[in-house]
Design a protein around this motif. Structure first.
Motif, mmCIF file in Angstrom:
data_model
loop_
_atom_site.group_PDB
_atom_site.id
_atom_site.type_symbol
_atom_site.label_atom_id
_atom_site.label_comp_id
_atom_site.label_asym_id
_atom_site.label_seq_id
_atom_site.Cartn_x
_atom_site.Cartn_y
_atom_site.Cartn_z
ATOM 1 N N CYS A 41 0.840 -1.194 0.000
ATOM 2 C CA CYS A 41 0.000 0.000 0.000
ATOM 3 C C CYS A 41 0.877 1.247 0.000
ATOM 4 O O CYS A 41 1.853 1.320 0.745
ATOM 5 C CB CYS A 41 -0.906 -0.004 1.232
ATOM 6 N N CYS A 44 0.272 2.776 3.872
ATOM 7 C CA CYS A 44 0.586 2.047 5.106
ATOM 8 C C CYS A 44 1.484 0.831 4.905
ATOM 9 O O CYS A 44 1.948 0.245 5.881
ATOM 10 C CB CYS A 44 -0.705 1.634 5.817
ATOM 11 N N CYS A 84 -6.788 -1.061 -0.177
ATOM 12 C CA CYS A 84 -6.037 -1.585 0.969
ATOM 13 C C CYS A 84 -7.010 -1.970 2.085
ATOM 14 O O CYS A 84 -7.854 -1.168 2.477
ATOM 15 C CB CYS A 84 -5.046 -0.534 1.475
ATOM 16 N N GLU A 86 -6.271 -2.418 5.116
ATOM 17 C CA GLU A 86 -5.877 -1.810 6.397
ATOM 18 C C GLU A 86 -6.339 -0.349 6.505
ATOM 19 O O GLU A 86 -6.923 0.042 7.502
ATOM 20 C CB GLU A 86 -4.344 -1.841 6.557
ATOM 21 N N CYS A 87 -6.047 0.438 5.448
ATOM 22 C CA CYS A 87 -6.323 1.881 5.547
ATOM 23 C C CYS A 87 -7.401 2.327 4.552
ATOM 24 O O CYS A 87 -7.760 3.499 4.528
ATOM 25 C CB CYS A 87 -5.043 2.683 5.332
HETATM 26 ZN ZN LIG Z 1 -2.975 0.871 3.376
#
Ligand SMILES: [Zn+2]
Length: 445
Positions: A41, A44, A84, A86-87
């Motif tokens: 990413c 992140c 992504c 995660e983010c």
């Molecule tokens: Zn990310």
């Protein structure tokens, strides 16, 4: 063979992997794809494994082809977008370096009347709100041809443009807008601060998406911004892209696609706090975020910001499953547009385009629309006239060509300016021309 709607379709064996070097099967698996990944990413660093949409292979959408180069080889790159987990930053890999894309850029911001009016209005409001004076400095990142900073000049507010494309920066200088022809990032910001330059206002309009090293760019803003300074950044709003089906605004030059949620996370990581937001009509629906140093307690969070954050959360933009439904909508739009064009051509109609924007090139390449459907397109930008659209090689003429040819159908590619364009082309009603706008769905005017 399958039989659909009376048309017999032969399905050839799949050879995509051998031809393009990337695996089409995992793209079809969509958000649950487990095979190839999109690398780390951009923000992140988490491994990207969820496809948002795969638009196939496409050339760089601003690489207009000169007449002498139409028989030359053209580079095509994957237009495959990941999200992504995660983010939730929606993003493309950097298939081509920013230096290759932006050192001679065909996009001159000053060719749209409504965009210029938008910028002038912004300058009036922000100068008032921040009480900018002859002691202030307004810095714009990716200042293009000075389309925005020029409005500060008669107010006596000092400006500095930063614009890597030499050809457009030159135009800005001629307008009295001092312009550094460099890419902005942490390094340039430190250099400027070392020379005693700091900004009271930093503006970034439609540039955040185009930054390959997002962390360096935002870190540079933090460095360059005075302790009491404000940064305003405009970018197309991911929620609009999704809900208005604007898959054609995806191109190689746009590496990232932001929600408020993802933008807040990125800014926070660099010591900046978003305290207000405007929702704008530009580029099919954009956000203008206002941020300051996290330590600046003077600027409280606005009600608009809290409301938008809540709206995104409720719409599921912090849930990976929300991102998996977009691809099928893009495919359905392709089928509908082709259906319309096939019918028009079977009825013997003349079809031309209006505009040669980047988004038009994504749409036409994804849909496989060439001069078999559209004879030519027109554009007000003289840089594009006489050239050909990348990939599809549809010729670009000056707008006067429309009156000469009197086409039956005009496909409006910059749909975000459709009202302005339909008004400009009102004269074509005299021979009964109809306007077609492809996004959010094929609509006839
Ligand atoms: Zn990310």
């Amino acid at each position: 063979m399958t039989n659909k709607g009376g048309i017999v379709v032969s399905v050839p064996p799949r050879t995509d992997t051998a031809r393009t070097g990337f695996d089409a099967t995992s793209a079809e698996a969509g958000a649950s794809s487990g095979g190839s990944t999109g690398g780390p990413c951009r923000f992140c660093g988490a491994e990207l494994r969820h496809t948002f949409v795969d638009l196939g292979m496409s050339p760089l959408c601003e690489s207009y082809v000169e007449a002498g180069r139409v028989n030359a080889m053209e580079a095509f790159y994957p237009l495959r977008v990941y999200v992504c987990h995660e983010c939730f930053l929606v993003q493309l890999q950097e298939y081509v370096t920013a230096e290759d894309i932006f050192t001679e850029y065909a996009y001159f911001s000053s060719y749209s009347d409504s965009w210029l009016a938008h910028c002038r209005d912004y300058v009036e409001r922000i100068s008032e709100r921040l009480q900018l004076s002859s002691d202030s400095l307004a810095v714009e990142l990716a200042s293009n041809d000075g389309y925005l900073l020029q409005w500060f000049v008669p107010k006596g507010i000092p400006v500095l443009g930063i614009e890597p494309a030499l050809n457009v920066a030159k135009v800005a200088e001629d307008k009295g807008v001092p312009t550094l022809t460099e890419f902005f990032g942490a390094e340039l910001a430190s250099k400027l601060v070392g020379e005693g330059t700091m900004a009271d206002l930093i503006i970034g309009n439609n540039v955040l998406a185009q930054v390959p090293d997002l962390n360096s760019f935002v870190a540079g803003i933090t460095t360059l911004l005075r302790p009491e300074g404000v940064v305003t950044i405009e970018f197309p709003h991911l929620q609009q892209l999704v809900e208005q089906n604007q898959f054609d605004t995806i191109y190689h030059e746009h590496f990232s696609y932001f929600s408020l949620l993802s933008a807040e996370r990125i800014f926070a990581a660099h010591g900046l706090r978003i305290f207000d937001v405007d929702e704008l009509w530009t580029h099919g629906g954009s956000l203008r975020i206002y941020a300051c140093h996290a330590a600046n307690a003077r600027l409280g969070e606005s009600a608009a910001l809290a409301a938008l954050r809540q709206r995104e959360l409720e719409a599921g933009y912090a849930d990976i499953a929300t991102y998996s439904v977009f691809e099928e909508r893009a495919r359905e739009t392709k089928r509908k547009l082709l259906e319309y064009l096939i019918d028009a051509k079977r009825a013997g109609k003349t079809v031309v385009g209006y505009g040669a924007p980047g988004k038009g090139n994504t749409l036409l390449n994804y849909c496989g629309i060439r001069t078999d459907f559209i004879d030519f397109t027109v554009d007000r930008n003289p840089y594009k006239q006489g050239r050909y659209l990348p990939g599809t090689h549809i010729p670009i003429h000056a707008p006067e060509k429309i009156a000469e040819v009197e086409p039956d159908v005009i496909l409006i590619l910059p749909w975000n300016f459709k009202d302005e364009i339909i008004e400009q082309l009102a004269y074509t009603r005299s021979w009964g021309a109809e306007f077609v706008v492809p996004i959010p769905e094929v609509t006839i005017y």
